[in-house]
Design a protein around this motif. Structure first.
Motif, short mmCIF file in Angstrom:
data_model
loop_
_atom_site.label_atom_id
_atom_site.label_comp_id
_atom_site.label_asym_id
_atom_site.label_seq_id
_atom_site.Cartn_x
_atom_site.Cartn_y
_atom_site.Cartn_z
N ASN A 187 1.24 -4.22 -10.60
CA ASN A 187 0.34 -3.08 -10.86
C ASN A 187 -0.23 -3.10 -12.28
O ASN A 187 -0.88 -2.13 -12.70
CB ASN A 187 1.09 -1.77 -10.61
CG ASN A 187 1.39 -1.55 -9.14
OD1 ASN A 187 0.50 -1.27 -8.35
ND2 ASN A 187 2.66 -1.72 -8.75
N ASP A 188 0.00 -4.22 -12.99
CA ASP A 188 -0.53 -4.38 -14.36
C ASP A 188 -0.19 -3.19 -15.25
O ASP A 188 -1.05 -2.65 -15.96
CB ASP A 188 -2.05 -4.58 -14.34
CG ASP A 188 -2.45 -5.88 -13.64
OD1 ASP A 188 -1.75 -6.89 -13.83
OD2 ASP A 188 -3.45 -5.87 -12.89
N LEU A 189 1.07 -2.76 -15.21
CA LEU A 189 1.50 -1.59 -15.95
C LEU A 189 2.10 -1.98 -17.29
O LEU A 189 3.00 -2.83 -17.36
CB LEU A 189 2.53 -0.80 -15.13
CG LEU A 189 2.04 -0.24 -13.79
CD1 LEU A 189 3.20 0.35 -13.00
CD2 LEU A 189 0.95 0.81 -14.00
N ALA A 190 1.61 -1.35 -18.35
CA ALA A 190 2.24 -1.50 -19.66
C ALA A 190 3.41 -0.51 -19.73
O ALA A 190 3.30 0.62 -19.23
CB ALA A 190 1.24 -1.22 -20.77
N VAL A 241 12.82 9.21 -6.65
CA VAL A 241 12.63 8.23 -5.57
C VAL A 241 13.80 7.25 -5.59
O VAL A 241 13.77 6.25 -6.32
CB VAL A 241 11.28 7.48 -5.72
CG1 VAL A 241 11.05 6.57 -4.50
CG2 VAL A 241 10.12 8.45 -5.90
N PRO A 242 14.86 7.51 -4.82
CA PRO A 242 16.02 6.62 -4.82
C PRO A 242 15.71 5.29 -4.14
O PRO A 242 14.91 5.22 -3.21
CB PRO A 242 17.07 7.40 -4.01
CG PRO A 242 16.55 8.79 -3.89
CD PRO A 242 15.06 8.67 -3.95
N LEU A 243 16.35 4.22 -4.64
CA LEU A 243 16.22 2.88 -4.05
C LEU A 243 14.75 2.54 -3.82
O LEU A 243 14.31 2.22 -2.72
CB LEU A 243 17.01 2.80 -2.74
CG LEU A 243 18.54 2.63 -2.85
CD1 LEU A 243 19.22 3.79 -3.55
CD2 LEU A 243 19.15 2.40 -1.48
N CYS A 244 13.98 2.62 -4.89
CA CYS A 244 12.51 2.63 -4.79
C CYS A 244 11.91 1.26 -4.53
O CYS A 244 10.75 1.17 -4.11
CB CYS A 244 11.91 3.23 -6.05
SG CYS A 244 12.27 2.29 -7.56
N GLY A 245 12.66 0.17 -4.79
CA GLY A 245 12.06 -1.15 -4.64
C GLY A 245 10.84 -1.31 -5.52
O GLY A 245 10.85 -0.91 -6.69
N LYS A 246 9.78 -1.84 -4.94
CA LYS A 246 8.51 -1.96 -5.69
C LYS A 246 7.41 -1.18 -4.95
O LYS A 246 6.26 -1.59 -4.90
CB LYS A 246 8.12 -3.42 -5.89
CG LYS A 246 8.02 -4.24 -4.61
CD LYS A 246 7.55 -5.67 -4.94
CE LYS A 246 7.38 -6.51 -3.67
NZ LYS A 246 6.85 -7.86 -3.99
N SER A 247 7.80 -0.03 -4.42
CA SER A 247 6.91 0.76 -3.58
C SER A 247 5.75 1.36 -4.37
O SER A 247 5.95 2.02 -5.40
CB SER A 247 7.70 1.89 -2.91
OG SER A 247 6.82 2.79 -2.28
N ASN A 248 4.55 1.18 -3.85
CA ASN A 248 3.36 1.79 -4.46
C ASN A 248 3.27 3.28 -4.18
O ASN A 248 2.39 3.95 -4.70
CB ASN A 248 2.10 1.07 -3.99
CG ASN A 248 1.94 -0.28 -4.64
OD1 ASN A 248 2.22 -0.44 -5.83
ND2 ASN A 248 1.50 -1.27 -3.88
N ASP A 249 4.18 3.80 -3.35
CA ASP A 249 4.24 5.24 -3.16
C ASP A 249 4.46 5.96 -4.49
O ASP A 249 4.00 7.08 -4.68
CB ASP A 249 5.37 5.61 -2.19
CG ASP A 249 5.11 5.10 -0.77
OD1 ASP A 249 3.98 4.66 -0.49
OD2 ASP A 249 6.05 5.16 0.05
N LEU A 264 3.54 9.54 3.75
CA LEU A 264 3.67 10.24 2.47
C LEU A 264 2.42 11.07 2.19
O LEU A 264 2.52 12.26 1.84
CB LEU A 264 3.90 9.24 1.34
CG LEU A 264 3.83 9.79 -0.09
CD1 LEU A 264 4.91 10.82 -0.34
CD2 LEU A 264 3.92 8.65 -1.11
N VAL A 265 1.27 10.46 2.35
CA VAL A 265 0.01 11.16 2.09
C VAL A 265 -0.17 12.34 3.03
O VAL A 265 -0.62 13.42 2.63
CB VAL A 265 -1.18 10.18 2.22
CG1 VAL A 265 -2.51 10.91 1.99
CG2 VAL A 265 -1.03 9.03 1.22
N GLU A 266 0.23 12.16 4.29
CA GLU A 266 0.03 13.21 5.29
C GLU A 266 0.99 14.38 5.11
O GLU A 266 0.61 15.55 5.26
CB GLU A 266 0.21 12.63 6.69
CG GLU A 266 -0.01 13.64 7.81
CD GLU A 266 0.10 13.03 9.19
OE1 GLU A 266 -0.03 13.79 10.17
OE2 GLU A 266 0.31 11.80 9.30
N GLY A 323 0.82 -1.20 0.00
CA GLY A 323 0.00 0.00 0.00
C GLY A 323 0.85 1.25 0.00
O GLY A 323 2.07 1.22 -0.15
N VAL A 324 0.19 2.38 0.17
CA VAL A 324 0.86 3.67 0.17
C VAL A 324 1.16 4.07 1.61
O VAL A 324 0.32 3.93 2.49
CB VAL A 324 -0.03 4.74 -0.51
CG1 VAL A 324 0.62 6.11 -0.45
CG2 VAL A 324 -0.31 4.34 -1.96
#
Length: 212
Positions: free
Chosen positions: A78-81, A42-50, A27-29, A22-23
């Motif tokens: 995330n089913d991203l093309a 976004v350094p070293l982002c991994g697979k973050s949904n952020d 970050l949202v706040e 999740g997010v």
């Protein structure tokens, strides 16, 4: 010794407790309102949904990630093309229909500049002390002089040989400069039982801003 091979092995063996589904609510706040199309690093982002959340706010998001497995999982989960091309030692994955790209490779080989903002949830705390100053200076070189930074740091009483590494308040200021300000902190031992179960009495998460 924390090397690229260390992180690649963590992904290969599924030891990715640092990944957050999740997010991140922080970050949202705490993410500031920036002009649309601001360029966010976004350094070293991994697979973050952020990164999805940031792109959906109208920003141009660039995540950097060493592990090809993390990149593949992020795109497929995330089913991203996307379209992919090689640029020197780096592989660029540009998502279709979303202002987001993932740069696959060593962050220290990424030299693009003029980003308007940086979001660091788990990058600095992944750096051992010997690499931390180099990481911060490399990151600041990627940003415009008036860029915004949202940083999440940790200070804890656990093992200092493996990430996430503990970094005290004075070290954060010394690394990032006196423009950085702590805007929130929370001892997670008091709110999340798992940290107490691991023997921690202190596991403080702090939120930092650099504002223009």
């Amino acid at each position: 010794m924390i090397t690229n091979e260390f992180w690649l092995d963590r992904w290969q063996t599924g030891r990715i407790g640092f990944h957050q589904e999740g997010v991140d609510p922080k970050l949202v706040e705490f993410w500031p309102t920036l002009p649309k199309n601001s360029r966010v690093l976004v350094p070293l982002c991994g697979k973050s949904n952020d990164m999805i959340w940031l792109a959906e706010q109208g920003y141009q998001v660039t995540g950097i990630e060493l592990s090809s497995l993390a990149v593949i999982q992020f795109l497929s989960d995330n089913d991203l093309a996307y379209d992919t091309y090689q640029e020197g030692e780096l592989k660029i994955h540009t998502v279709q229909d979303l202002s987001l790209r993932i740069v696959e490779g060593d962050y220290f080989q990424f030299t693009e500049n003029n980003f308007d903002a940086c979001y660091d949830r788990a990058a600095m705390v992944a750096m051992p002390n010997s690499k931390r100053a180099n990481y911060v200076s490399h990151t600041l070189e990627r940003l415009t002089p008036s860029a915004t930074v949202l940083l999440i740091s940790l200070q804890h009483d656990g093992d200092d040989q493996t990430p996430p590494f503990s970094i005290d308040e004075q070290a954060v200021i010394s690394l990032w400069g006196d423009k950085i300000q702590k805007i929130s902190s929370e001892n997670l031992v008091q709110t999340m039982p798992r940290y107490k179960e691991r023997g921690h009495t202190l596991f403080e998460e702090s939120i930092w801003h650099i504002k223009p």
